[in-house]
Motif scaffolding. Structure first.
Motif, PDB file in Angstrom:
ATOM      1  N   VAL A   8     -87.674   4.485  46.654  1.00  0.00           N
ATOM      2  CA  VAL A   8     -87.554   4.916  45.259  1.00  0.00           C
ATOM      3  C   VAL A   8     -87.175   3.737  44.367  1.00  0.00           C
ATOM      4  O   VAL A   8     -87.699   3.590  43.265  1.00  0.00           O
ATOM      5  CB  VAL A   8     -86.538   6.075  45.121  1.00  0.00           C
ATOM      6  N   SER A   9     -86.295   2.880  44.850  1.00  0.00           N
ATOM      7  CA  SER A   9     -85.885   1.715  44.064  1.00  0.00           C
ATOM      8  C   SER A   9     -87.080   0.833  43.725  1.00  0.00           C
ATOM      9  O   SER A   9     -87.246   0.408  42.579  1.00  0.00           O
ATOM     10  CB  SER A   9     -84.841   0.921  44.843  1.00  0.00           C
ATOM     11  N   LEU A  10     -87.927   0.555  44.695  1.00  0.00           N
ATOM     12  CA  LEU A  10     -89.113  -0.266  44.427  1.00  0.00           C
ATOM     13  C   LEU A  10     -90.141   0.485  43.596  1.00  0.00           C
ATOM     14  O   LEU A  10     -90.789  -0.090  42.738  1.00  0.00           O
ATOM     15  CB  LEU A  10     -89.749  -0.712  45.741  1.00  0.00           C
ATOM     16  N   TYR A  11     -90.290   1.764  43.867  1.00  0.00           N
ATOM     17  CA  TYR A  11     -91.283   2.572  43.160  1.00  0.00           C
ATOM     18  C   TYR A  11     -90.951   2.676  41.676  1.00  0.00           C
ATOM     19  O   TYR A  11     -91.831   2.686  40.835  1.00  0.00           O
ATOM     20  CB  TYR A  11     -91.345   3.960  43.798  1.00  0.00           C
ATOM     21  N   THR A  12     -89.657   2.730  41.344  1.00  0.00           N
ATOM     22  CA  THR A  12     -89.247   2.893  39.950  1.00  0.00           C
ATOM     23  C   THR A  12     -88.885   1.573  39.279  1.00  0.00           C
ATOM     24  O   THR A  12     -88.504   1.570  38.114  1.00  0.00           O
ATOM     25  CB  THR A  12     -88.043   3.853  39.839  1.00  0.00           C
ATOM     26  N   LYS A  13     -89.007   0.458  39.964  1.00  0.00           N
ATOM     27  CA  LYS A  13     -88.636  -0.839  39.397  1.00  0.00           C
ATOM     28  C   LYS A  13     -89.329  -1.123  38.064  1.00  0.00           C
ATOM     29  O   LYS A  13     -88.680  -1.544  37.116  1.00  0.00           O
ATOM     30  CB  LYS A  13     -88.911  -1.949  40.401  1.00  0.00           C
ATOM     31  N   PRO A  14     -90.650  -0.884  37.943  1.00  0.00           N
ATOM     32  CA  PRO A  14     -91.289  -1.132  36.635  1.00  0.00           C
ATOM     33  C   PRO A  14     -90.714  -0.251  35.529  1.00  0.00           C
ATOM     34  O   PRO A  14     -90.568  -0.692  34.396  1.00  0.00           O
ATOM     35  CB  PRO A  14     -92.762  -0.795  36.885  1.00  0.00           C
ATOM     36  N   VAL A  15     -90.359   0.985  35.836  1.00  0.00           N
ATOM     37  CA  VAL A  15     -89.790   1.883  34.833  1.00  0.00           C
ATOM     38  C   VAL A  15     -88.428   1.367  34.385  1.00  0.00           C
ATOM     39  O   VAL A  15     -88.124   1.334  33.201  1.00  0.00           O
ATOM     40  CB  VAL A  15     -89.668   3.322  35.386  1.00  0.00           C
ATOM     41  N   ARG A  16     -87.604   0.914  35.343  1.00  0.00           N
ATOM     42  CA  ARG A  16     -86.287   0.375  34.987  1.00  0.00           C
ATOM     43  C   ARG A  16     -86.434  -0.870  34.126  1.00  0.00           C
ATOM     44  O   ARG A  16     -85.686  -1.083  33.199  1.00  0.00           O
ATOM     45  CB  ARG A  16     -85.475   0.081  36.251  1.00  0.00           C
ATOM     46  N   PHE A  17     -87.437  -1.722  34.422  1.00  0.00           N
ATOM     47  CA  PHE A  17     -87.664  -2.924  33.627  1.00  0.00           C
ATOM     48  C   PHE A  17     -88.043  -2.559  32.200  1.00  0.00           C
ATOM     49  O   PHE A  17     -87.509  -3.112  31.249  1.00  0.00           O
ATOM     50  CB  PHE A  17     -88.755  -3.794  34.260  1.00  0.00           C
ATOM     51  N   VAL A  18     -88.955  -1.614  32.037  1.00  0.00           N
ATOM     52  CA  VAL A  18     -89.371  -1.197  30.694  1.00  0.00           C
ATOM     53  C   VAL A  18     -88.181  -0.607  29.949  1.00  0.00           C
ATOM     54  O   VAL A  18     -87.946  -0.929  28.792  1.00  0.00           O
ATOM     55  CB  VAL A  18     -90.541  -0.179  30.769  1.00  0.00           C
ATOM     56  N   ARG A  19     -87.389   0.240  30.625  1.00  0.00           N
ATOM     57  CA  ARG A  19     -86.222   0.834  29.972  1.00  0.00           C
ATOM     58  C   ARG A  19     -85.242  -0.238  29.533  1.00  0.00           C
ATOM     59  O   ARG A  19     -84.699  -0.186  28.444  1.00  0.00           O
ATOM     60  CB  ARG A  19     -85.534   1.831  30.904  1.00  0.00           C
ATOM     61  N   SER A  20     -85.002  -1.250  30.375  1.00  0.00           N
ATOM     62  CA  SER A  20     -84.052  -2.294  29.982  1.00  0.00           C
ATOM     63  C   SER A  20     -84.619  -3.138  28.851  1.00  0.00           C
ATOM     64  O   SER A  20     -83.886  -3.581  27.979  1.00  0.00           O
ATOM     65  CB  SER A  20     -83.678  -3.172  31.179  1.00  0.00           C
ATOM     66  N   SER A  21     -85.924  -3.357  28.827  1.00  0.00           N
ATOM     67  CA  SER A  21     -86.543  -4.112  27.737  1.00  0.00           C
ATOM     68  C   SER A  21     -86.421  -3.365  26.426  1.00  0.00           C
ATOM     69  O   SER A  21     -86.125  -3.951  25.387  1.00  0.00           O
ATOM     70  CB  SER A  21     -88.025  -4.373  28.039  1.00  0.00           C
ATOM     71  N   VAL A  22     -86.641  -2.066  26.456  1.00  0.00           N
ATOM     72  CA  VAL A  22     -86.513  -1.242  25.253  1.00  0.00           C
ATOM     73  C   VAL A  22     -85.063  -1.244  24.779  1.00  0.00           C
ATOM     74  O   VAL A  22     -84.792  -1.370  23.590  1.00  0.00           O
ATOM     75  CB  VAL A  22     -87.011   0.196  25.499  1.00  0.00           C
ATOM     76  N   ALA A  23     -84.123  -1.180  25.711  1.00  0.00           N
ATOM     77  CA  ALA A  23     -82.714  -1.184  25.318  1.00  0.00           C
ATOM     78  C   ALA A  23     -82.353  -2.478  24.603  1.00  0.00           C
ATOM     79  O   ALA A  23     -81.603  -2.467  23.634  1.00  0.00           O
ATOM     80  CB  ALA A  23     -81.825  -0.983  26.538  1.00  0.00           C
ATOM     81  N   VAL A  24     -82.889  -3.608  25.059  1.00  0.00           N
ATOM     82  CA  VAL A  24     -82.621  -4.881  24.392  1.00  0.00           C
ATOM     83  C   VAL A  24     -83.164  -4.841  22.976  1.00  0.00           C
ATOM     84  O   VAL A  24     -82.519  -5.271  22.032  1.00  0.00           O
ATOM     85  CB  VAL A  24     -83.231  -6.068  25.190  1.00  0.00           C
ATOM     86  N   GLU A  25     -84.366  -4.309  22.802  1.00  0.00           N
ATOM     87  CA  GLU A  25     -84.957  -4.251  21.470  1.00  0.00           C
ATOM     88  C   GLU A  25     -84.181  -3.322  20.552  1.00  0.00           C
ATOM     89  O   GLU A  25     -84.004  -3.620  19.382  1.00  0.00           O
ATOM     90  CB  GLU A  25     -86.415  -3.799  21.561  1.00  0.00           C
ATOM     91  N   VAL A  26     -83.697  -2.208  21.067  1.00  0.00           N
ATOM     92  CA  VAL A  26     -82.950  -1.263  20.231  1.00  0.00           C
ATOM     93  C   VAL A  26     -81.615  -1.859  19.824  1.00  0.00           C
ATOM     94  O   VAL A  26     -81.215  -1.786  18.680  1.00  0.00           O
ATOM     95  CB  VAL A  26     -82.749   0.089  20.963  1.00  0.00           C
ATOM     96  N   ARG A  27     -80.923  -2.485  20.764  1.00  0.00           N
ATOM     97  CA  ARG A  27     -79.632  -3.091  20.450  1.00  0.00           C
ATOM     98  C   ARG A  27     -79.801  -4.342  19.623  1.00  0.00           C
ATOM     99  O   ARG A  27     -78.925  -4.730  18.892  1.00  0.00           O
ATOM    100  CB  ARG A  27     -78.894  -3.436  21.740  1.00  0.00           C
ATOM    101  N   GLY A  28     -80.911  -5.002  19.774  1.00  0.00           N
ATOM    102  CA  GLY A  28     -81.131  -6.244  19.051  1.00  0.00           C
ATOM    103  C   GLY A  28     -80.632  -7.427  19.828  1.00  0.00           C
ATOM    104  O   GLY A  28     -79.944  -7.296  20.833  1.00  0.00           O
ATOM    105  N   LEU A  29     -81.005  -8.566  19.386  1.00  0.00           N
ATOM    106  CA  LEU A  29     -80.587  -9.800  20.021  1.00  0.00           C
ATOM    107  C   LEU A  29     -79.384 -10.362  19.282  1.00  0.00           C
ATOM    108  O   LEU A  29     -79.165 -10.058  18.111  1.00  0.00           O
ATOM    109  CB  LEU A  29     -81.743 -10.805  20.003  1.00  0.00           C
ATOM    110  N   PRO A  30     -78.606 -11.209  19.938  1.00  0.00           N
ATOM    111  CA  PRO A  30     -77.453 -11.804  19.255  1.00  0.00           C
ATOM    112  C   PRO A  30     -77.894 -12.501  17.973  1.00  0.00           C
ATOM    113  O   PRO A  30     -78.914 -13.185  17.950  1.00  0.00           O
ATOM    114  CB  PRO A  30     -76.922 -12.815  20.280  1.00  0.00           C
ATOM    115  N   GLY A  31     -77.157 -12.301  16.899  1.00  0.00           N
ATOM    116  CA  GLY A  31     -77.447 -12.932  15.626  1.00  0.00           C
ATOM    117  C   GLY A  31     -78.331 -12.102  14.716  1.00  0.00           C
ATOM    118  O   GLY A  31     -78.503 -12.436  13.551  1.00  0.00           O
ATOM    119  N   GLU A  32     -78.938 -11.039  15.229  1.00  0.00           N
ATOM    120  CA  GLU A  32     -79.754 -10.186  14.374  1.00  0.00           C
ATOM    121  C   GLU A  32     -78.852  -9.233  13.607  1.00  0.00           C
ATOM    122  O   GLU A  32     -77.725  -8.957  14.000  1.00  0.00           O
ATOM    123  CB  GLU A  32     -80.744  -9.363  15.203  1.00  0.00           C
ATOM    124  N   HIS A  33     -79.369  -8.730  12.521  1.00  0.00           N
ATOM    125  CA  HIS A  33     -78.626  -7.770  11.710  1.00  0.00           C
ATOM    126  C   HIS A  33     -78.400  -6.502  12.534  1.00  0.00           C
ATOM    127  O   HIS A  33     -79.317  -6.002  13.164  1.00  0.00           O
ATOM    128  CB  HIS A  33     -79.408  -7.446  10.423  1.00  0.00           C
TER     129      HIS A  33
END
Length: 184
Positions: free
Chosen positions: A127-152
């Motif tokens: 399951v960990s390997l099978y869902t790895k792409p989903v976890r990556f996409v979720r973490s990427s989206v979380a970074v975009e929602v929270r923003g990067l350091p220095g952004e408004h």
């Protein structure tokens, strides 16, 4: 998920070896090994040959539910014997592992190359390997929602799609905690 991922690929990401016990020890001792190493099954080996597998399910169904005690029951009395247990080869693909586990209602698959035991994988590994792409996409989206350091802090941006939600007139303006505006 890479559809070419095999059971051997899963093992390559781990330290070599696997946990095993003798068929002649008590179930209590075997369950203690599983507890110490935080594993749900242990292979049963005799003279370097696979003779069976003992799982938490075996313990629950063949000891606890039958009113036996783990201190008075030997592993060989309740293990699932080999041959007879479900095994896979190093070339078994991840999708096949998942199908076998689902169809046969097992959580652990020993990997054999002929008679040689290479290791064992669990449903958690698959399951960990099978869902790895989903976890990556979720973490990427979380970074975009929270923003990067220095952004408004009030800016939501997806980057490639081109939409963003900065504070705008009518929604409280920049820096106003009153809500989100849709900047178009």
């Amino acid at each position: 998920m890479n559809s070419g991922t095999t059971a051997l690929d899963i093992l390559k990401g781990r330290p070599p070896g696997f946990y095993h016990v003798s068929p002649d020890i008590t179930v209590y001792e075997a369950v203690r090994v599983m507890g110490v190493h935080n594993i749900g099954s242990v292979l049963v080996m005799q003279q370097n040959k696979l003779v069976g597998i003992l799982t938490e399910r075996d313990y629950a169904r063949k000891v606890v539910l039958q009113g036996r005690t783990s201190a008075d029951t030997l592993v060989k009395e309740i293990m699932t014997p080999y041959p007879g247990m479900i095994t896979i080869t190093p070339q078994t693909r991840l999708e096949e592992c998942m199908a076998i586990m689902t169809d046969r209602k097992v959580r652990h698959l020993p990997i054999l190359d002929g008679e040689q035991v290479l290791g064992i994988i669990s449903i958690g590994d698959v399951v960990s390997l099978y869902t790895k792409p989903v976890r990556f996409v979720r973490s990427s989206v979380a970074v975009e929602v929270r923003g990067l350091p220095g952004e408004h802090p009030h800016r939501l941006s997806t980057g490639a799609s081109g939409w963003s939600c900065p504070g705008s007139a009518g929604a409280g303006g920049e820096g106003d905690a009153g809500g989100w505006g849709l900047g178009v």
